[in-house]
Design a protein around this motif. Sequence first.
Motif, PDB file in Angstrom:
ATOM      1  N   MET A  98      -2.775  15.566 -15.561  1.00 54.02           N
ATOM      2  CA  MET A  98      -3.321  14.248 -15.836  1.00 54.02           C
ATOM      3  C   MET A  98      -2.236  13.192 -15.645  1.00 54.02           C
ATOM      4  N   CYS A  99      -2.679  12.062 -15.211  1.00 51.15           N
ATOM      5  CA  CYS A  99      -1.761  10.947 -14.997  1.00 51.15           C
ATOM      6  C   CYS A  99      -1.509  10.251 -16.331  1.00 51.15           C
ATOM      7  N   PRO A 100      -0.260  10.119 -16.748  1.00 50.97           N
ATOM      8  CA  PRO A 100       0.025   9.537 -18.063  1.00 50.97           C
ATOM      9  C   PRO A 100      -0.050   8.013 -18.108  1.00 50.97           C
ATOM     10  N   ILE A 101      -0.275   7.371 -16.984  1.00 52.25           N
ATOM     11  CA  ILE A 101      -0.266   5.907 -16.911  1.00 52.25           C
ATOM     12  C   ILE A 101      -1.498   5.430 -16.145  1.00 52.25           C
ATOM     13  N   ARG A 102      -1.664   4.112 -16.074  1.00 52.11           N
ATOM     14  CA  ARG A 102      -2.718   3.530 -15.237  1.00 52.11           C
ATOM     15  C   ARG A 102      -2.068   2.658 -14.177  1.00 52.11           C
ATOM     16  N   VAL A 103      -2.609   2.722 -12.986  1.00 50.82           N
ATOM     17  CA  VAL A 103      -2.084   1.948 -11.864  1.00 50.82           C
ATOM     18  C   VAL A 103      -3.144   0.947 -11.424  1.00 50.82           C
ATOM     19  N   HIS A 104      -2.740  -0.310 -11.354  1.00 55.59           N
ATOM     20  CA  HIS A 104      -3.632  -1.369 -10.875  1.00 55.59           C
ATOM     21  C   HIS A 104      -3.120  -1.811  -9.511  1.00 55.59           C
ATOM     22  N   TRP A 105      -3.953  -1.688  -8.493  1.00 57.76           N
ATOM     23  CA  TRP A 105      -3.627  -2.063  -7.119  1.00 57.76           C
ATOM     24  C   TRP A 105      -4.571  -3.197  -6.739  1.00 57.76           C
ATOM     25  N   HIS A 106      -4.030  -4.380  -6.513  1.00 62.34           N
ATOM     26  CA  HIS A 106      -4.861  -5.549  -6.270  1.00 62.34           C
ATOM     27  C   HIS A 106      -4.400  -6.252  -5.001  1.00 62.34           C
ATOM     28  N   VAL A 107      -5.291  -6.378  -4.007  1.00 62.18           N
ATOM     29  CA  VAL A 107      -4.979  -7.151  -2.811  1.00 62.18           C
ATOM     30  C   VAL A 107      -5.176  -8.613  -3.168  1.00 62.18           C
ATOM     31  N   LYS A 108      -4.068  -9.344  -3.301  1.00 62.51           N
ATOM     32  CA  LYS A 108      -4.111 -10.736  -3.756  1.00 62.51           C
ATOM     33  C   LYS A 108      -4.461 -11.700  -2.634  1.00 62.51           C
ATOM     34  N   ASN A 109      -3.818 -11.543  -1.470  1.00 63.31           N
ATOM     35  CA  ASN A 109      -4.018 -12.475  -0.367  1.00 63.31           C
ATOM     36  C   ASN A 109      -4.137 -11.718   0.943  1.00 63.31           C
ATOM     37  N   ASN A 110      -4.959 -12.264   1.827  1.00 65.55           N
ATOM     38  CA  ASN A 110      -5.143 -11.715   3.157  1.00 65.55           C
ATOM     39  C   ASN A 110      -4.659 -12.765   4.145  1.00 65.55           C
ATOM     40  N   TYR A 111      -3.401 -12.652   4.572  1.00 64.73           N
ATOM     41  CA  TYR A 111      -2.810 -13.605   5.499  1.00 64.73           C
ATOM     42  C   TYR A 111      -3.049 -13.156   6.941  1.00 64.73           C
ATOM     43  N   MET A 112      -2.652 -13.990   7.888  1.00 63.43           N
ATOM     44  CA  MET A 112      -2.844 -13.663   9.307  1.00 63.43           C
ATOM     45  C   MET A 112      -2.065 -12.415   9.721  1.00 63.43           C
ATOM     46  N   SER A 113      -0.828 -12.281   9.242  1.00 67.67           N
ATOM     47  CA  SER A 113       0.015 -11.181   9.708  1.00 67.67           C
ATOM     48  C   SER A 113       0.275 -10.112   8.654  1.00 67.67           C
ATOM     49  N   HIS A 114      -0.149 -10.349   7.397  1.00 66.07           N
ATOM     50  CA  HIS A 114       0.123  -9.368   6.349  1.00 66.07           C
ATOM     51  C   HIS A 114      -0.804  -9.556   5.158  1.00 66.07           C
ATOM     52  N   TRP A 115      -0.793  -8.565   4.277  1.00 66.54           N
ATOM     53  CA  TRP A 115      -1.506  -8.628   3.008  1.00 66.54           C
ATOM     54  C   TRP A 115      -0.483  -8.714   1.890  1.00 66.54           C
ATOM     55  N   ARG A 116      -0.823  -9.393   0.814  1.00 63.24           N
ATOM     56  CA  ARG A 116       0.005  -9.422  -0.396  1.00 63.24           C
ATOM     57  C   ARG A 116      -0.725  -8.610  -1.450  1.00 63.24           C
ATOM     58  N   VAL A 117      -0.058  -7.552  -1.924  1.00 61.44           N
ATOM     59  CA  VAL A 117      -0.636  -6.620  -2.889  1.00 61.44           C
ATOM     60  C   VAL A 117       0.164  -6.682  -4.181  1.00 61.44           C
ATOM     61  N   LYS A 118      -0.526  -6.667  -5.312  1.00 64.37           N
ATOM     62  CA  LYS A 118       0.144  -6.594  -6.601  1.00 64.37           C
ATOM     63  C   LYS A 118      -0.054  -5.189  -7.157  1.00 64.37           C
ATOM     64  N   LEU A 119       1.040  -4.539  -7.482  1.00 68.33           N
ATOM     65  CA  LEU A 119       1.028  -3.189  -8.042  1.00 68.33           C
ATOM     66  C   LEU A 119       1.528  -3.270  -9.477  1.00 68.33           C
ATOM     67  N   THR A 120       0.678  -2.875 -10.436  1.00 66.43           N
ATOM     68  CA  THR A 120       1.039  -2.890 -11.848  1.00 66.43           C
ATOM     69  C   THR A 120       0.898  -1.485 -12.406  1.00 66.43           C
ATOM     70  N   ILE A 121       1.921  -1.035 -13.092  1.00 62.74           N
ATOM     71  CA  ILE A 121       1.909   0.274 -13.745  1.00 62.74           C
ATOM     72  C   ILE A 121       1.891   0.030 -15.241  1.00 62.74           C
ATOM     73  N   SER A 122       0.861   0.528 -15.926  1.00 60.14           N
ATOM     74  CA  SER A 122       0.690   0.273 -17.359  1.00 60.14           C
ATOM     75  C   SER A 122       0.772   1.576 -18.140  1.00 60.14           C
ATOM     76  N   ASN A 123       1.502   1.522 -19.240  1.00 60.62           N
ATOM     77  CA  ASN A 123       1.672   2.676 -20.119  1.00 60.62           C
ATOM     78  C   ASN A 123       0.849   2.443 -21.385  1.00 60.62           C
ATOM     79  N   TYR A 124      -0.230   3.191 -21.545  1.00 55.03           N
ATOM     80  CA  TYR A 124      -1.079   3.067 -22.723  1.00 55.03           C
ATOM     81  C   TYR A 124      -0.684   4.051 -23.818  1.00 55.03           C
ATOM     82  N   ASN A 125       0.307   4.875 -23.556  1.00 60.33           N
ATOM     83  CA  ASN A 125       0.762   5.855 -24.534  1.00 60.33           C
ATOM     84  C   ASN A 125       1.480   5.118 -25.669  1.00 60.33           C
TER      85      ASN A 125
END
Length: 165
Positions: free
Chosen positions: A1-28
């Motif tokens: 089991m994965c001990p954490i939660r991962v939030h993967w959010h595509v924030k912006n869709n630009y012409m040449s790239h994407w901006r992604v926010k990666l958040t790792i949360s510890n609920y333990n």
Amino acid sequence: MCPIRVHWHVKNNYMSHWRVKLTISNYNLAKNYSDWNILVQHPGFSQNTTTYSFNSTALPTVGFADEIALFWGVTFYNNELLHADDKKLGSVTTEILLGKDSNSFTLNGGWAFPRRIYFNGENCEMPLPDTYPMLPNGSSTQKLTHPQFFLLLLCLTVKVLAIWL
């Protein structure tokens, strides 16, 4: 089991790239993770990537269809993933710029999530693309007709006049 939660959010869709926010949360409530690492399998890592506030490196992929990147905390900044308590959640976050290549990866159908994630070597289950809801491919086709527009305008005018009088 994965001990954490991962939030993967595509924030912006630009012409040449994407901006992604990666958040790792510890609920333990009882465990901190020091010198943590997270391994992410995603086709977007085949292009140039820039990571802010995490260390990262691309790993060689033999036998995998998608590229793999390894992330870990910056010493004395976020290399400690703290436990949660009753007032706050332990989490670390970064932003990633993924270069675009329509031959390897697109946001078609709304599937932008990583294929597989490992936290400190433990597999974190990701939903399959077929089980996740799809994003709409176009804008809404419903448009206001002229009579509907004038009725809406009349209602708003009456409300404004009622407030002033």
